[in-house]
Design an enzyme around this catalytic site. Structure first.
Site, PDB file in Angstrom:
ATOM      1  N   LEU A 170     150.857 -16.526  24.531  1.00 35.72           N
ATOM      2  CA  LEU A 170     149.644 -16.160  25.267  1.00 35.72           C
ATOM      3  C   LEU A 170     148.552 -15.553  24.374  1.00 35.72           C
ATOM      4  CD1 LEU A 170     148.188 -15.825  28.007  1.00 35.72           C
ATOM      5  CD2 LEU A 170     149.243 -13.575  28.187  1.00 35.72           C
ATOM      6  N   ASP A 171     147.361 -16.172  24.386  1.00 37.00           N
ATOM      7  CA  ASP A 171     146.183 -15.675  23.674  1.00 37.00           C
ATOM      8  C   ASP A 171     146.438 -15.500  22.176  1.00 37.00           C
ATOM      9  OD1 ASP A 171     144.866 -15.625  26.081  1.00 37.00           O
ATOM     10  OD2 ASP A 171     145.307 -13.523  26.483  1.00 37.00           O
ATOM     11  N   ALA A 172     147.386 -16.234  21.642  1.00 36.95           N
ATOM     12  CA  ALA A 172     147.747 -16.064  20.235  1.00 36.95           C
ATOM     13  C   ALA A 172     147.531 -17.328  19.411  1.00 36.95           C
ATOM     14  CB  ALA A 172     149.197 -15.597  20.113  1.00 36.95           C
TER      15      ALA A 172
END
Lengths: 284, 284, 284, 284
Positions: free
Chosen positions: B227-229
């Site tokens: 996530l969001d990485a």
């Protein structure tokens, strides 16, 4: 504006008439306001203000201002601070091995960008002793490691006491202060070399490189017992690209660190920073 | 420059003579290079380059370019992509309820800021159907919740297949795609409404307000299962102050989100983004 | 904060007690101040302030506020304006052929970023009539050239009168208004596509390219009879490089123009802009 | 990367095969390219490139590189410069009374942000002699006025000759050099305290205040005989507001001046700046 000034920083539960009440206190005593700004945090229900007025012509003698204002503040449950512009604050700069923030603060001090005395530099290393000597500032080497931290902090506190220090500026000190130290000496500004809350802790430029960010930042904040989580005073950023290696991030970051720390120290010394909760109002 | 162009994006272990080898391949076949840029990541030991040349006058027929280049690339252990500027990519824009990024992408498409077709909008809500109709784009409502995610993702994949989509742009879609979806359709760009890695996950503006930051940001990145990485393509920031409530952060953030997402989509569509590891090179 | 508010914008020669006087006027009548900010221009000897308070609970009926305040203002030689937040201002947007600022203002209006009515679009071209129709706004084509300017300006003034327009926004109108027009209708905001005072006049992006600047800008200002020399409300910039051709400057500039114009219009509509001399105070 | 490197900066009329030709020259002689970047100015029909390669392992002896490359360059009508990274350039810093840029350059030099020797400071005033002594740099006071300019410039040229200076950095020198001087010594970088071409000439901060701009800037450029009109190397800006008096603009501007000048000097010393016409390509 050569007259010395008094500055009140006030926070209190919001209610009607606060601007009038505070302004009247100054006007009724013959004061000339040269800066007045306020902010209402509607979520928190708080009114926050900064008032600065000239002491020349002010009818209330200096030593009576605090008690007189207290009579107004107490019924309002207000927290407040009173500062006089001719009381020159005394700063201790704490460093490790890097010189850029130290040089910068010394240069700005010489350039009269802020009013303060800098009688003391504390370091856990010897590298910057020469710089201190060059500019005639006392340098105390207090070597800190995991085993001797508490006793060395006692020495540091003793130095702050001895030099009558009002503000500690961690100019890339690279050590964590204990909660106990902060409780005893809470006026500490730190420069962290990242755009907090990204990259808390050690080696933020390496982490930024790993993450592949396109912008890096620096953050000046008051130190609390919670690592890199204290109230933020100032932040700034600079664009980077794939061409920037870690060494480039460090180099570009130094320019940010110098400027962000200097702005924060200046705002603090001009009594423009009001802390409430974990937030700041920086009155401009 | 009205000639169609071919673009090679290449990454391979660094060694001597790579610039010459690749340039010779194009020159020997009569190609006119109009853009060439390269970067060496010394830490990773990688050479990364983008080469764009005009197809008019290029002696190698289009269908033979890939096999011919492969003969050069294979001994170098190079990874590479070949794109033709007259192959117009097809985009699906995924939205939730907010319209600012959608409107912005549509406006830029009309203004010819990038070359693409936008035949499909997918949403888990109905609010923006009207906008889709206004601009003559098919709108498919695929309602996703925790229980039906996998079967709805199957429907979404079917739509992407049916519309021959090359790139999914999550224009404030506000839902997390499963690792399985990403494995099946990896070309997904997301706009996250914070300066990553600060404030991963939901409600970043609320978190930014709570933390009292002085700057907010937005980040466009490729979506990965983490996530969001995923690899960051573009970021930008804007200054905020104590006067900005959460609603102001959201309003100011919208301008950032529009611009950051648009820049990332444009760079991707111009084949200027080369991903390696979790990083990007964005050739300018 | 659902109560309607009144806002005073005041400028007067600086003297002691002004903050108290103005705050008392509101407090004495039972008003709750929700925004107060002031600035002293020491060089000009001027005190400038903005006061906004809730009308609910204010004891002075709306129609008596102006005369009551006038009694305070006159002895101070103060210039002042009084605005009510529930009086919705009416905007005419003037355009030429480019649609980006028009689209942006319409989108922000729909997103309720500012409170206003937009009943009228005036253009010297026909290109954007379709956009006006799409959003249900009246579109008047008034073709202006060097020979018919005065009579066409009479038509334009007649339209402003007929539509009860309070503010004209030149959203890339690309024509110069006569001094006579400005005298008759002075509330005009223009977006200029350069960082004024650099590149006054036509074709600023071409001039910027010629000069080889590394940053371009946009400027929103009130229109005066002096070309591109009126009081500046807002400016912003973006970095460019040698890779940016004129077309790139124009494309990047559009994003600036949209944002800078929108911020200026919003500040104006919120009565946050106080003009004095050729300068503005923009209260935040 | 401890090997010394050679760098070629080349500009020539655009034609097919240039990337291959130049890369082959280096590859054929066993060179390992560590930086290669190019730009085509389509409007001017010019190809501009920077190539840097390691000398270790390069088969062509250093003294033969120039003649060998000339054989390639001449038929292409190319202009070119050849630099070796282990030839350390010698800088003269020219100052007037302000110390911020001088201090900054000296600090960066000590911090090894760029490779150069700084043996000479020239000033038309005596104020900064002390700083020069502090850091062990020769200081020559050459008092210039309208009457003695030409003879003093002769003295200055003599000093540059005597100290074998390669680059003059005007670090707030505040004097205009004659066209004749520039013809004799063209390698001069100046920092101008405005966002050029706004506010050419003297007192730009006063002019910026008068104009009421919301952003101020600084510009580093090569000096030509045309005042403040030489090729721009770097610019940057900072936001200001109505609260900033002229003294604040000057203070904020100093931070800009330091950073912009330092970036320009560093780019120049790394042979990253290619001037053509009145423009620069700054290779990153």
């Amino acid at each position: 504006m050569s007259s010395p000034t008094a500055t009140l920083l006030i926070s209190c539960p919001d209610q009607q008439g606060l601007v009038a009440k505070f302004a009247n206190f100054i006007y009724a005593n013959g004061g000339n306001i040269i800066h007045a700004d306020q902010h209402t945090d509607f979520a928190a229900g708080l009114f926050l203000t900064r008032l600065e007025w000239q002491l020349t012509g002010f009818n209330l003698p200096r030593e009576f201002i605090a008690p007189a204002f207290n009579a107004i503040a107490q019924p309002l449950n207000a927290k407040w601070e009173l500062h006089f512009s001719d009381t020159v604050p005394r700063i201790a700069i704490w460093v490790s091995k890097q010189d850029h923030c130290l040089f910068d603060l010394i240069w700005r001090h010489r350039a009269k960008e802020f009013t303060a005395e800098i009688p003391l530099i504390i370091s856990n290393h010897l590298q910057l002793q020469e710089v201190a000597e060059q500019f005639g500032i006392d340098y105390h080497h207090v070597s800190v490691n995991q085993n001797n931290k508490l006793e060395q902090e006692a020495k540091q506190l003793e130095l702050l006491h001895q030099y009558k220090i009002d503000l500690v500026v961690l100019a890339k000190y690279m050590q964590i202060l204990s909660a106990d130290f902060i409780a005893k000496f809470p006026q500490v500004i730190n420069i962290h070399h990242s755009f907090l809350p990204a990259f808390v802790g050690a080696n933020p430029y390496h982490k930024a490189f790993e993450r592949g960010v396109k912008i890096i930042g620096a953050t000046a904040h008051y130190v609390t017992s919670d690592l890199d989580a204290g109230p933020i005073i100032e932040q700034d950023v600079v664009r980077v690209s794939h061409r920037d290696e870690v060494a480039d991030l460090i180099r570009k970051g130094k320019d940010l660190e110098r400027i962000v720390l200097a702005r924060a120290v200046r705002s603090h010394l001009q009594n423009r920073v009001l802390v409430y909760g974990n937030r700041t109002v920086v009155f401009e």
